[in-house]
Each structure stands twice: as structure tokens, then as C-alpha cells.
Design a protein around this motif. Structure first.
Motif, PDB file in Angstrom:
ATOM      1  N   SER A  94       0.718  -1.425  -0.148  1.00 56.20           N
ATOM      2  CA  SER A  94       0.016   0.049  -0.097  1.00 56.20           C
ATOM      3  C   SER A  94       0.984   1.375   0.090  1.00 56.20           C
ATOM      4  O   SER A  94       0.151   2.310   0.152  1.00 56.20           O
ATOM      5  N   GLY A  95       2.261   1.205  -0.055  1.00 58.69           N
ATOM      6  CA  GLY A  95       3.107   2.305  -0.136  1.00 58.69           C
ATOM      7  C   GLY A  95       3.353   2.751   1.293  1.00 58.69           C
ATOM      8  O   GLY A  95       3.845   4.132   1.549  1.00 58.69           O
ATOM      9  N   TRP A  96       3.398   2.019   2.363  1.00 59.60           N
ATOM     10  CA  TRP A  96       3.718   2.570   3.665  1.00 59.60           C
ATOM     11  C   TRP A  96       5.089   1.950   3.989  1.00 59.60           C
ATOM     12  O   TRP A  96       5.306   0.698   3.904  1.00 59.60           O
ATOM     13  N   PRO A  97       5.759   2.746   4.365  1.00 63.96           N
ATOM     14  CA  PRO A  97       7.224   2.306   5.048  1.00 63.96           C
ATOM     15  C   PRO A  97       7.012   1.139   6.352  1.00 63.96           C
ATOM     16  O   PRO A  97       6.216   1.619   7.226  1.00 63.96           O
ATOM     17  N   VAL A  98       7.703   0.085   6.081  1.00 66.03           N
ATOM     18  CA  VAL A  98       7.602  -0.962   7.124  1.00 66.03           C
ATOM     19  C   VAL A  98       8.715  -1.554   7.591  1.00 66.03           C
ATOM     20  O   VAL A  98       9.089  -2.312   8.341  1.00 66.03           O
TER      21      VAL A  98
END
Length: 146
Positions: free
Chosen positions: A134-138
Motif C-alpha cells: 500500500s506504499g507505507w514504510p515498514v
């Protein structure tokens, strides 16, 4: 019906999008863990203490002592943007920041009386992060110091 002028409508749209983004972010435990472990903007002032020792303790990374951890001193929106325009594909699922960011890296020196002791280095550098679908830094890639 309430009539909104251009600026008012734009402000309302911006506010609604911020609420949606914050709701999505808070429903993503991997992203929340990433923020807890790696985001510190503005940089926390730990008067009279060493930055790394205080931050690693506050953020829950001292039981056991985490070997290496980096804190990025940039707005969360800038870090998230690395997953999009603010970064480039590096390898595997990693993204390299286009801009250099202020980062403090904490490296474990050892323990003293049950407390973790860290060496700190603060500087400007490019960072590597992993992003979810989803394009979130993890994920923060610690093994590459640019």
C-alpha cells in the motif's frame, strides 16, 4: 445546502484526506512499529542524558538490547514519500531516498549494570527502506550506510 468558496472547499478536502491517511496509517501495525523504531521528528531533546540510551529505552528496544537502530529526523510525510516519488527502486523491495535526511544511528557498545550502552552517530545520508504493497514504510535497512 452550504455553499463553499474555492479556498474553503480545498481546505475541507485537505482536512478529509489527512483524516483518511491517519486512519489508514493507524490500522497498519507494521507501519506503526516502523514509526516507533525509526521516526523522531523533530529530534527529541534528552537534556543530561545520552540520546541513544534514552531513545532506545523509551521506544522499547532495550530488552534485549537491540544491536543497531537508526532514528530519522524528518517529517513522517517525507519518509512515506520515499515509497513513491521521494525514492527510487534499489533492489529487491527496497527504496533509496532521493534526498539525504538527518539520521542518528545507535550502535550497541555493551551493557553496564543491566543497561544498554550505545554509540551515536548523527549525520546526513540517504536511507533504504522497505514499503508494503500500500506504499507505507515498514522496514529500515540498517546494513547500508550511504
Amino acid at each position: 445546502m452550504i455553499s463553499l468558496r474555492g479556498n474553503e472547499a480545498l481546505l475541507l478536502l485537505l482536512l478529509a484526506s489527512c483524516l483518511i491517511v491517519s486512519r489508514v496509517s493507524s490500522q497498519n501495525p507494521r507501519h506503526e512499529k516502523f514509526l516507533r523504531q525509526h521516526s523522531d521528528f523533530p529530534r527529541t531533546n534528552v537534556a543530561g542524558q545520552d540520546y541513544c540510551g534514552a531513545m532506545m529505552l523509551r521506544r522499547g528496544m532495550t530488552r534485549p538490547c537491540k544491536d543497531t537502530n537508526s532514528f530519522v529526523h524528518a517529517p513522517r510525510s517525507d519518509i512515506k514519500d520515499i515509497c513513491n516519488r521521494g525514492g527510487t527502486h534499489y533492489r529487491r523491495a527496497l527504496r533509496l531516498s532521493r534526498a539525504q535526511l538527518s539520521v542518528t544511528t545507535c550502535k550497541l557498545q555493551g551493557t553496564s549494570r543491566g543497561q544498554c550502552r550505545y554509540w551515536a552517530h548523527t549525520g546526513q545520508r540517504h536511507i533504504l527502506i522497505g514499503c508494503d504493497a500500500s506504499g507505507w514504510p515498514v522496514h529500515f535497512e540498517e546494513s547500508n550506510f550511504m
